[in-house]
Design a protein around this motif. Sequence first.
Motif, mmCIF file in Angstrom:
data_model
loop_
_atom_site.group_PDB
_atom_site.id
_atom_site.type_symbol
_atom_site.label_atom_id
_atom_site.label_comp_id
_atom_site.label_asym_id
_atom_site.label_seq_id
_atom_site.Cartn_x
_atom_site.Cartn_y
_atom_site.Cartn_z
ATOM 1 N N VAL A 1 -1.541 -6.039 -10.392
ATOM 2 C CA VAL A 1 -2.667 -5.089 -10.123
ATOM 3 C C VAL A 1 -2.328 -3.963 -9.222
ATOM 4 C CG1 VAL A 1 -4.043 -7.461 -10.468
ATOM 5 C CG2 VAL A 1 -3.209 -6.577 -8.235
ATOM 6 N N LEU A 2 -1.239 -3.765 -8.757
ATOM 7 C CA LEU A 2 -0.894 -2.520 -8.127
ATOM 8 C C LEU A 2 -0.788 -1.403 -8.859
ATOM 9 C CD1 LEU A 2 2.052 -4.067 -6.163
ATOM 10 C CD2 LEU A 2 -0.239 -3.539 -5.212
ATOM 11 N N GLY A 3 -0.806 -1.535 -10.248
ATOM 12 C CA GLY A 3 -0.655 -0.249 -11.252
ATOM 13 C C GLY A 3 0.633 0.522 -10.983
ATOM 14 N N VAL A 4 1.652 -0.049 -10.414
ATOM 15 C CA VAL A 4 2.978 0.789 -10.190
ATOM 16 C C VAL A 4 4.086 -0.115 -10.953
ATOM 17 C CG1 VAL A 4 2.290 1.610 -7.922
ATOM 18 C CG2 VAL A 4 3.753 -0.701 -8.027
ATOM 19 N N PRO A 5 5.247 0.559 -11.340
ATOM 20 C CA PRO A 5 6.278 -0.042 -12.123
ATOM 21 C C PRO A 5 7.035 -1.178 -11.043
ATOM 22 C CG PRO A 5 6.641 2.287 -12.237
ATOM 23 C CD PRO A 5 5.578 1.947 -11.320
ATOM 24 N N VAL A 6 7.233 -2.367 -11.913
ATOM 25 C CA VAL A 6 7.765 -3.346 -11.349
ATOM 26 C C VAL A 6 9.157 -3.728 -11.961
ATOM 27 C CG1 VAL A 6 7.632 -5.872 -10.659
ATOM 28 C CG2 VAL A 6 5.711 -4.631 -10.431
ATOM 29 N N VAL A 7 10.301 -3.503 -11.126
ATOM 30 C CA VAL A 7 11.650 -3.837 -11.520
ATOM 31 C C VAL A 7 12.217 -5.082 -11.268
ATOM 32 C CG1 VAL A 7 13.855 -2.897 -11.939
ATOM 33 C CG2 VAL A 7 12.000 -1.281 -11.791
ATOM 34 N N HIS B 1 9.222 -14.574 -13.154
ATOM 35 C CA HIS B 1 8.605 -13.320 -13.553
ATOM 36 C C HIS B 1 7.401 -13.298 -13.486
ATOM 37 C CE1 HIS B 1 12.992 -12.540 -15.376
ATOM 38 N NE2 HIS B 1 12.709 -11.733 -14.198
ATOM 39 N N GLU B 2 6.726 -14.537 -14.209
ATOM 40 C CA GLU B 2 5.272 -14.781 -14.465
ATOM 41 C C GLU B 2 4.593 -14.575 -12.816
ATOM 42 O OE1 GLU B 2 4.958 -16.976 -18.526
ATOM 43 O OE2 GLU B 2 4.953 -18.162 -16.507
ATOM 44 N N ALA B 3 5.254 -15.462 -12.007
ATOM 45 C CA ALA B 3 4.670 -15.151 -10.768
ATOM 46 C C ALA B 3 4.606 -13.864 -9.970
ATOM 47 C CB ALA B 3 5.423 -16.194 -9.856
ATOM 48 N N VAL B 4 5.688 -13.259 -10.062
ATOM 49 C CA VAL B 4 5.714 -11.768 -9.769
ATOM 50 C C VAL B 4 4.795 -10.839 -10.354
ATOM 51 C CG1 VAL B 4 7.279 -9.577 -9.506
ATOM 52 C CG2 VAL B 4 8.222 -12.079 -8.961
ATOM 53 N N MET B 5 4.515 -11.013 -11.600
ATOM 54 C CA MET B 5 3.631 -10.190 -12.373
ATOM 55 C C MET B 5 2.224 -10.621 -12.151
ATOM 56 S SD MET B 5 5.261 -7.919 -13.318
ATOM 57 C CE MET B 5 4.112 -6.708 -13.976
ATOM 58 N N ASP B 6 1.918 -11.766 -11.682
ATOM 59 C CA ASP B 6 0.693 -12.195 -11.526
ATOM 60 C C ASP B 6 0.132 -11.757 -10.113
ATOM 61 O OD1 ASP B 6 -1.598 -14.711 -11.963
ATOM 62 O OD2 ASP B 6 -0.927 -14.828 -9.895
ATOM 63 N N ALA B 7 0.912 -11.506 -9.035
ATOM 64 C CA ALA B 7 0.753 -10.926 -7.677
ATOM 65 C C ALA B 7 0.651 -9.284 -7.624
ATOM 66 C CB ALA B 7 1.815 -11.586 -6.904
ATOM 67 N N ARG C 1 15.498 6.756 -4.639
ATOM 68 C CA ARG C 1 15.145 7.303 -6.152
ATOM 69 C C ARG C 1 15.758 6.313 -6.968
ATOM 70 N NH1 ARG C 1 13.798 11.593 -9.141
ATOM 71 N NH2 ARG C 1 14.928 11.673 -11.264
ATOM 72 N N VAL C 2 14.756 5.850 -7.855
ATOM 73 C CA VAL C 2 15.061 4.762 -8.897
ATOM 74 C C VAL C 2 14.964 5.078 -10.202
ATOM 75 C CG1 VAL C 2 14.508 2.206 -9.493
ATOM 76 C CG2 VAL C 2 14.300 2.871 -7.155
ATOM 77 N N GLU C 3 16.317 4.981 -11.094
ATOM 78 C CA GLU C 3 16.271 5.248 -12.338
ATOM 79 C C GLU C 3 16.372 4.218 -13.148
ATOM 80 O OE1 GLU C 3 18.219 9.148 -13.145
ATOM 81 O OE2 GLU C 3 18.558 8.926 -10.963
ATOM 82 N N HIS C 4 15.758 3.665 -14.041
ATOM 83 C CA HIS C 4 15.709 2.817 -14.891
ATOM 84 C C HIS C 4 15.385 2.852 -16.286
ATOM 85 C CE1 HIS C 4 15.871 -1.734 -15.941
ATOM 86 N NE2 HIS C 4 14.617 -1.554 -16.339
ATOM 87 N N ASP D 1 0.903 -1.147 -0.029
ATOM 88 C CA ASP D 1 0.031 -0.039 0.041
ATOM 89 C C ASP D 1 0.792 1.301 0.210
ATOM 90 O OD1 ASP D 1 -2.130 -1.620 0.254
ATOM 91 O OD2 ASP D 1 -2.956 -1.086 2.011
ATOM 92 N N GLY D 2 0.663 2.204 -0.913
ATOM 93 C CA GLY D 2 1.358 3.309 -1.062
ATOM 94 C C GLY D 2 2.711 3.176 -1.757
ATOM 95 N N ALA D 3 3.036 2.114 -2.296
ATOM 96 C CA ALA D 3 4.082 1.758 -2.895
ATOM 97 C C ALA D 3 4.054 2.669 -4.339
ATOM 98 C CB ALA D 3 4.451 0.389 -3.185
ATOM 99 N N ALA D 4 5.193 3.515 -4.438
ATOM 100 C CA ALA D 4 5.624 4.175 -6.071
ATOM 101 C C ALA D 4 6.023 2.995 -7.047
ATOM 102 C CB ALA D 4 6.266 5.149 -5.691
ATOM 103 N N ALA D 5 6.772 1.980 -6.528
ATOM 104 C CA ALA D 5 7.296 0.981 -7.639
ATOM 105 C C ALA D 5 7.724 -0.252 -6.799
ATOM 106 C CB ALA D 5 8.504 1.641 -8.370
ATOM 107 N N VAL D 6 7.817 -1.192 -7.080
ATOM 108 C CA VAL D 6 8.438 -2.628 -6.440
ATOM 109 C C VAL D 6 9.620 -3.025 -7.234
ATOM 110 C CG1 VAL D 6 7.756 -4.646 -5.619
ATOM 111 C CG2 VAL D 6 6.199 -2.976 -5.803
ATOM 112 N N LEU D 7 10.455 -3.279 -6.213
ATOM 113 C CA LEU D 7 11.944 -3.725 -6.935
ATOM 114 C C LEU D 7 12.074 -4.994 -6.451
ATOM 115 C CD1 LEU D 7 14.527 -0.874 -5.712
ATOM 116 C CD2 LEU D 7 13.091 -1.210 -7.940
#
Length: 87
Positions: A45-51, A36-42, A72-75, A15-21
């Motif tokens: 739905v957050l709607g934030v960048p997942v790196v 990778h599919e397992a991470v994206m499956d879970a 600060r994350v730059e990618h 909750d409140g995450a701007a991104a997930v690493l």
Amino acid sequence: MCRHLHGMRLAGFFDGAAAVLVGRTSAPDGATLTQHEAVMDALDVLGVPVVADVECGHVAPHLPLVNGALARVEHSATTSAITQTLS
């Protein structure tokens, strides 16, 4: 991994995450999902960048990240950087 991340998401961990690493793993893919599919499956739905495959965690080089520090994350396709700030 999928079950753990779903549990964390449902418990409000993100909750409140701007991104997930997500750190790299040496764990094998499952019979029905890759790591990778397992991470994206879970987390998709957050709607934030997942790196994924960040150089931290249980696989060398074990980049240390300070729990609770602002970051600060730059990618991009050619470079990635994490700058942590302690306040």
